[in-house]
Design a protein around this motif. Structure first.
Motif, PDB file in Angstrom:
ATOM      1  N   ASN A 174      -4.691  -3.006  10.418  1.00  0.00           N
ATOM      2  CA  ASN A 174      -5.285  -1.701  10.176  1.00  0.00           C
ATOM      3  C   ASN A 174      -6.157  -1.758   8.927  1.00  0.00           C
ATOM      4  O   ASN A 174      -5.801  -2.444   7.952  1.00  0.00           O
TER       5      ASN A 174
ATOM      6  N   TYR B 213       2.731   3.985   4.041  1.00  0.00           N
ATOM      7  CA  TYR B 213       2.122   4.337   5.335  1.00  0.00           C
ATOM      8  C   TYR B 213       0.782   5.021   5.134  1.00  0.00           C
ATOM      9  O   TYR B 213      -0.105   4.935   5.982  1.00  0.00           O
TER      10      TYR B 213
ATOM     11  N   TRP C  92       0.691  -3.783   9.463  1.00  0.00           N
ATOM     12  CA  TRP C  92       1.137  -2.456   9.882  1.00  0.00           C
ATOM     13  C   TRP C  92       2.334  -1.990   9.056  1.00  0.00           C
ATOM     14  O   TRP C  92       3.228  -2.773   8.725  1.00  0.00           O
TER      15      TRP C  92
ATOM     16  N   HIS D 117      -4.635   4.300  10.667  1.00  0.00           N
ATOM     17  CA  HIS D 117      -3.776   3.785  11.730  1.00  0.00           C
ATOM     18  C   HIS D 117      -4.564   3.685  13.042  1.00  0.00           C
ATOM     19  O   HIS D 117      -4.396   4.470  13.972  1.00  0.00           O
TER      20      HIS D 117
ATOM     21  N   ASN E 237       8.214   1.162  13.991  1.00  0.00           N
ATOM     22  CA  ASN E 237       7.344   2.166  13.383  1.00  0.00           C
ATOM     23  C   ASN E 237       8.114   3.148  12.501  1.00  0.00           C
ATOM     24  O   ASN E 237       7.501   3.914  11.760  1.00  0.00           O
TER      25      ASN E 237
END
Length: 550
Positions: free
Chosen positions: A220, A238, A147, A243, A169
């Motif tokens: 992911n 990212y 992640w 996601h 996050n």
């Protein structure tokens, strides 16, 4: 109230919310940072815009690693912004002026300096050990999975005390709360109640679809890279994966129902959620259907793209799934470059200024509510901040390919009559006031009946005087296959036709027979004409037709 309904009705449908970024609005105590008393001082100005509500970005106690989005006390005001008494005075003053007050709430993560996290990381068996998302490393010591943080790099941080990783996050200073723990949910609901009891009218829920993670901690899947016009991969890692497991989990829907149950105890209060996802329209529909959020906005209109074709596709995708849910249309906020810069690539400065009211008219006539970011009404462009003046860690980390969010967060210019820092502060502000913003100051535009500020005021006033049917009428976008954005809004007894020229050259549209007898109610700000059954619209031109059915 400034809007067109009272506390017992759904005032938020098609309402206009004005976002205030407190650090940059008005500095009342002379320390270079905006504060709550500064907002109170400028409420007459906000009221003059004709908006229904203000949304105040975070002012809670915080180490300010992410300028308030890293909360260390959910029930107190950070001293740089004032204190709880200042907030109470702001609420009272806003309500006296018919303005509702919505505040930011960050429910997915806290600051790493919050007492909850300090206790949680102290051991694996303390009372708050499971209040955050902890995971053992892989056998080789690496992160539990692949992640990625929204700000780039791994979403996991190593804690030497627990010999575990914790999930982040966003910044490393923003550990994710574990909402799978019922105690955490109860605490967050109690914190919402604290502010409802102080008189707030609602919450903007930050990154709310990040509140839950998949407890399997599955990787992911990779995402096909979208190369830029130079053939280069994205700067931010990212964007390298879908996601699937780190956000937008089904448990969130149940929690949002609990939030709604609390809100229902305070009639007239609302929630608006920020949802960024790979499938934002589906998430917006799910989160605003039934007893969950009142409305939600995504980043779909916060991108660089603004062509008629892009907007048609975006609006149609939303219409196809939203059904009884409710969107809040935002084209600018504290996280992205200002719309007048971002949405006018290839247009000169004069054309860009002409197009700004066009996009507000679009927002005001779409099915949904409107969020207007401070300074949009002045036509402020994105500021070019020198590296040595940057304060946003997001931009500092990814410089120079990405300059961060400081360019849209510069202080509001209030005066241009020899006032230092355009009247924002008597001392050096936390971010510089760009020289090009001085001549767009509020005091300058107040004196010009045709200024951007007064055009925005007249548009919001025009919107408020429209039929209530505009709030809920069904929407249909027309595939014109040119630079016109055309859509219909149809209710049982009346309909609207909205045509906006987003291109560089004159465009034409044949009026359908349905609107042959419609009245032209276009605000006088916009060029264009109707000749029989044809509309002719120049650059930044618009027409709005209104048909009352017998």
């Amino acid at each position: 109230m400034s809007g067109n309904s009272d506390n017992t009705t759904e005032w938020w449908r098609n309402g206009v919310i004005y976002q205030i970024y407190p650090r940059s609005f008005c500095d009342a105590n002379g320390d270079g940072i905006g504060d709550l008393p500064g907002i109170t001082r400028k409420l007459d100005y906000v009221q003059s815009l004709g908006v229904d509500a203000i949304w105040i970005s975070p002012f809670f106690k915080s180490p300010m690693a992410d300028f308030g989005y890293d909360v260390s006390d959910y029930r107190d005001v950070d001293p740089i912004f004032g204190n709880l008494e200042d907030f109470d005075r702001l609420i009272e003053a806003a309500h006296q002026r018919g303005l509702r007050v919505i505040i930011d709430q960050i429910l997915s993560h806290s600051s790493d300096q919050h007492p909850w996290f300090e206790e949680s990381r102290s051991s694996r068996d303390n009372p708050k050990a499971d209040w955050y998302v902890w995971a053992d490393p892989k056998a080789d010591g690496s992160a539990p999975n692949n992640w990625m943080s929204n700000f780039g790099g791994s979403a996991w941080r190593w804690c030497t005390r627990r010999r575990q990783h914790y999930l982040t996050n966003f910044l490393k200073e923003q550990p994710d709360l574990n909402l799978h723990n019922p105690e955490v949910q109860e605490q967050l609901l109690a914190d919402l109640k604290f502010w409802l009891d102080r008189g707030v009218d609602g919450f903007r829920l930050d990154a709310i679809n990040h509140a839950f993670h998949n407890q399997s901690l599955a990787d992911n899947p990779p995402r096909p890279l979208e190369l830029d016009d130079k053939g280069q991969a994205p700067v931010n890692t990212y964007q390298y994966q879908w996601h699937i497991h780190d956000k937008s989990q089904p448990e969130n829907l149940v929690f949002l129902q609990r939030v709604r149950q609390l809100m229902n105890q305070y009639p007239g209060t609302i929630t608006v959620g920020e949802v960024g996802d790979d499938n934002t329209h589906k998430i917006m529909a799910e989160y605003t259907t039934g007893e969950r959020l009142n409305m939600a906005y995504s980043f779909d209109l916060l991108t660089e793209e603004s062509s008629a074709d892009f907007l048609r596709n975006t609006l149609e995708k939303n219409r196809a799934v939203i059904e009884q849910g409710w969107p809040c249309w935002s084209i600018s906020n504290h996280d992205v470059p200002r719309s007048i810069t971002r949405w006018n690539k290839g247009f000169d400065s004069e054309q860009a200024l002409a197009r700004a009211p066009l996009f507000l008219l679009m927002q005001l006539t779409l099915r949904g509510s409107v969020c207007l970011y401070q300074g949009e009404e002045l036509g402020l462009e994105e500021a070019d901040i020198a590296f040595e003046d940057l304060v946003d860690p997001y931009g500092i980390n990814l410089w120079p390919e990405f300059k961060g969010r400081d360019g849209c967060r510069t202080p509001m210019p209030w005066f241009n009559h020899g006032e230092i820092n355009a009247g924002f502060s008597k001392v050096k502000p936390w971010l510089p006031v760009p020289e090009e913003h001085h001549h767009k100051a509020v005091s300058v535009q107040e004196e010009n009946a045709h200024s951007m500020l007064n055009r925005f005021r007249s548009l919001i006033d025009w919107h408020r005087n429209q039929s209530p049917a505009l709030a809920t009428a069904e929407q249909q976008v027309v595939d014109t296959q040119n630079d016109l954005l055309v859509f219909y809004r149809r209710a049982e007894k009346e309909s609207y036709l909205v045509a906006l020229n987003l291109g560089r050259s004159e465009e034409h549209f044949a009026i359908p027979a349905e609107f042959a007898n419609a009245e032209d109610i276009t605000p006088p700000l916009f060029a264009g004409e109707r000749d029989g059954d044809k509309l002719t619209l120049p650059l930044a031109g618009a027409r709005v037709l209104h048909l009352k059915k017998s």
